[in-house]
Write a protein that holds these residues in place. Structure first.
Motif, PDB file in Angstrom:
ATOM      1  N   PHE A  43       3.132   6.038  -2.682  1.00 14.91           N
ATOM      2  CA  PHE A  43       4.344   6.751  -3.104  1.00 14.91           C
ATOM      3  C   PHE A  43       4.358   6.935  -4.614  1.00 14.91           C
ATOM      4  CE2 PHE A  43       8.842   6.707  -4.432  1.00 14.91           C
ATOM      5  CZ  PHE A  43       9.272   7.850  -3.773  1.00 14.91           C
ATOM      6  N   THR A  44       3.958   5.898  -5.359  1.00 11.05           N
ATOM      7  CA  THR A  44       3.917   5.986  -6.822  1.00 11.05           C
ATOM      8  C   THR A  44       2.913   7.035  -7.281  1.00 11.05           C
ATOM      9  OG1 THR A  44       4.510   3.643  -6.958  1.00 11.05           O
ATOM     10  CG2 THR A  44       3.588   4.652  -8.937  1.00 11.05           C
ATOM     11  N   LEU A  45       1.754   7.094  -6.641  1.00 11.50           N
ATOM     12  CA  LEU A  45       0.746   8.097  -6.997  1.00 11.50           C
ATOM     13  C   LEU A  45       1.240   9.514  -6.703  1.00 11.50           C
ATOM     14  CD1 LEU A  45      -2.525   6.344  -5.780  1.00 11.50           C
ATOM     15  CD2 LEU A  45      -1.780   6.718  -8.133  1.00 11.50           C
ATOM     16  N   GLY A  94       0.818  -1.214   0.000  1.00 10.97           N
ATOM     17  CA  GLY A  94       0.000   0.000   0.000  1.00 10.97           C
ATOM     18  C   GLY A  94       0.845   1.254   0.000  1.00 10.97           C
ATOM     19  N   GLN A  95       1.948   1.235   0.748  1.00 11.35           N
ATOM     20  CA  GLN A  95       2.837   2.386   0.785  1.00 11.35           C
ATOM     21  C   GLN A  95       3.515   2.606  -0.564  1.00 11.35           C
ATOM     22  OE1 GLN A  95       5.259   1.139   4.078  1.00 11.35           O
ATOM     23  NE2 GLN A  95       4.190   2.486   5.511  1.00 11.35           N
ATOM     24  N   GLY A 131       1.824  12.298  -9.559  1.00 16.67           N
ATOM     25  CA  GLY A 131       1.144  13.588  -9.479  1.00 16.67           C
ATOM     26  C   GLY A 131       2.112  14.749  -9.527  1.00 16.67           C
ATOM     27  N   PHE A 132       3.242  14.606  -8.849  1.00 18.16           N
ATOM     28  CA  PHE A 132       4.260  15.650  -8.855  1.00 18.16           C
ATOM     29  C   PHE A 132       4.825  15.855 -10.255  1.00 18.16           C
ATOM     30  CE2 PHE A 132       8.719  16.998  -8.204  1.00 18.16           C
ATOM     31  CZ  PHE A 132       8.472  18.213  -7.590  1.00 18.16           C
ATOM     32  N   ILE A 133       5.108  14.774 -10.951  1.00 19.49           N
ATOM     33  CA  ILE A 133       5.644  14.869 -12.321  1.00 19.49           C
ATOM     34  C   ILE A 133       4.598  15.486 -13.253  1.00 19.49           C
ATOM     35  CG2 ILE A 133       6.402  13.505 -14.312  1.00 19.49           C
ATOM     36  CD1 ILE A 133       7.761  11.617 -12.305  1.00 19.49           C
TER      37      ILE A 133
END
Length: 50
Positions: A35-37, A30-31, A41-43
């Motif tokens: 983290f991937t999301l 889940g972490q 989102g940042f990119i």
């Protein structure tokens, strides 16, 4: 005639589990997803604001 069975050792047949012990950094699946999301989102934000 019957085929001869090939018997592989457990490490060669993919049956052996790796048990790294209790040390090191442990991350739940889940972490990793969260983290991937966040990184995605940042990119995306950086590309939109460019």
């Amino acid at each position: 005639m019957a085929k001869e069975k090939v018997s592989l050792p457990s490490s060669m047949g993919g049956l052996m589990r790796f048990d790294g012990g209790e040390g090191g950094l442990q991350i739940s699946p889940g972490q990793v997803i969260i983290f991937t999301l966040i990184v995605s989102g940042f990119i995306l934000m950086l590309r939109l604001l460019k």
